[in-house]
Write an enzyme that holds these catalytic residues in place. Structure first.
Site, short mmCIF file in Angstrom:
data_model
loop_
_atom_site.label_atom_id
_atom_site.label_comp_id
_atom_site.label_asym_id
_atom_site.label_seq_id
_atom_site.Cartn_x
_atom_site.Cartn_y
_atom_site.Cartn_z
N ASP A 156 11.21 -7.09 -2.15
CA ASP A 156 10.72 -6.65 -0.86
C ASP A 156 9.20 -6.44 -0.93
O ASP A 156 8.71 -5.77 -1.83
CB ASP A 156 11.40 -5.33 -0.48
CG ASP A 156 10.92 -4.81 0.86
OD1 ASP A 156 11.52 -5.20 1.87
OD2 ASP A 156 9.95 -4.02 0.88
N ASN A 200 12.48 -8.52 6.97
CA ASN A 200 11.77 -8.04 5.80
C ASN A 200 10.96 -9.18 5.20
O ASN A 200 11.51 -10.24 4.91
CB ASN A 200 12.77 -7.57 4.73
CG ASN A 200 13.67 -6.47 5.22
OD1 ASN A 200 13.25 -5.34 5.36
ND2 ASN A 200 14.92 -6.82 5.51
N ASP A 207 7.40 -5.48 7.60
CA ASP A 207 8.62 -5.74 8.37
C ASP A 207 8.25 -6.10 9.80
O ASP A 207 7.23 -5.65 10.31
CB ASP A 207 9.52 -4.49 8.40
CG ASP A 207 9.89 -4.00 7.02
OD1 ASP A 207 10.45 -4.80 6.25
OD2 ASP A 207 9.62 -2.83 6.71
N GLU A 257 1.91 0.65 4.06
CA GLU A 257 2.65 0.57 2.79
C GLU A 257 2.26 -0.70 2.03
O GLU A 257 2.09 -0.68 0.80
CB GLU A 257 4.16 0.59 3.07
CG GLU A 257 5.02 0.59 1.84
CD GLU A 257 6.51 0.59 2.17
OE1 GLU A 257 7.29 0.26 1.26
OE2 GLU A 257 6.90 0.91 3.32
N ASP A 312 7.27 -5.06 1.58
CA ASP A 312 6.81 -3.97 2.43
C ASP A 312 6.75 -4.27 3.92
O ASP A 312 7.29 -3.51 4.71
CB ASP A 312 5.42 -3.45 2.00
CG ASP A 312 5.29 -3.31 0.49
OD1 ASP A 312 6.19 -2.70 -0.12
OD2 ASP A 312 4.32 -3.84 -0.07
N ARG A 331 16.78 -1.21 -2.66
CA ARG A 331 17.94 -0.94 -1.81
C ARG A 331 19.08 -1.88 -2.23
O ARG A 331 18.83 -3.02 -2.60
CB ARG A 331 17.56 -1.20 -0.35
CG ARG A 331 18.64 -0.95 0.67
CD ARG A 331 18.11 -1.13 2.09
NE ARG A 331 17.13 -0.10 2.39
CZ ARG A 331 15.92 -0.33 2.93
NH1 ARG A 331 15.56 -1.56 3.23
NH2 ARG A 331 15.09 0.66 3.16
#
Length: 177
Positions: free
Chosen positions: A102, A86, A106, A122, A104, A22
């Site tokens: 990242d 995150n 959160d 995830e 995964d 992102r």
């Protein structure tokens, strides 16, 4: 090298395999010290890994740490401040962009103090698919637990006053430009 207060920088998040996760087209730096960069994303483009684009409509005060395995995005909404955290590698600033990886998991905290841990499935899938090492998995799990303790204790930055103070600082920076 660290960004300067008032500077507008680019933000990139990758996945463990090096793929882009992102990006945010801009974030205005509100505070910086040896531990973190605090910035605001407001009315900025976000591009997802699948190419989807969206425009942020609400101010978000973001805390990116140089030595912690998470970042915190606090969104100022009509019903209060929502926090989206995150689990990610410590952030690096290269003079142009702030980047992290990242991982995964959160943690989402609501204005009433309740929270949930998201994307555990995830995290499990990516451990195998992207070959996370055992030590990396331990780090992410340990940091998740530390983060949850901060959320439960309403420790910095999980305090609406802190978020609104940073938003006021943004309005002052904007006035000076």
């Amino acid at each position: 090298m660290k960004p300067k207060i008032g500077e507008v920088i680019y933000i990139q998040s990758f996945k463990h395999d090096g793929s882009l996760h992102r990006t945010w087209s801009s974030g205005t730096v509100l505070d910086v010290d040896r531990e973190k960069v605090v910035l605001i994303t407001y009315k900025t483009w976000v591009v997802e890994s699948d190419g989807r684009k969206w425009f942020t409509r609400e101010p978000a005060i973001c805390f990116y740490y140089f030595d912690r395995w998470y970042n915190v995005i606090s969104m100022i909404r009509n019903k209060g401040v929502y926090y989206y955290c995150n689990l990610a590698s410590p952030s690096i600033y290269d003079g142009e962009a702030l980047t992290n990886i990242d991982y995964d998991l959160d943690v989402k905290m609501f204005p009433d103090g309740n929270y949930i841990v998201l994307d555990e499935d995830e995290f499990q899938v990516h451990q195998r698919r992207m070959n996370y090492s055992d030590s990396l998995i331990d780090i992410v799990e340990t940091e998740k637990d530390r983060l949850v303790e901060k959320v439960k204790g309403l420790n910095y930055p999980f305090d609406e006053r802190v978020i609104y103070d940073y938003f006021d600082a943004y309005l002052n920076i904007k006035e000076l430009k």
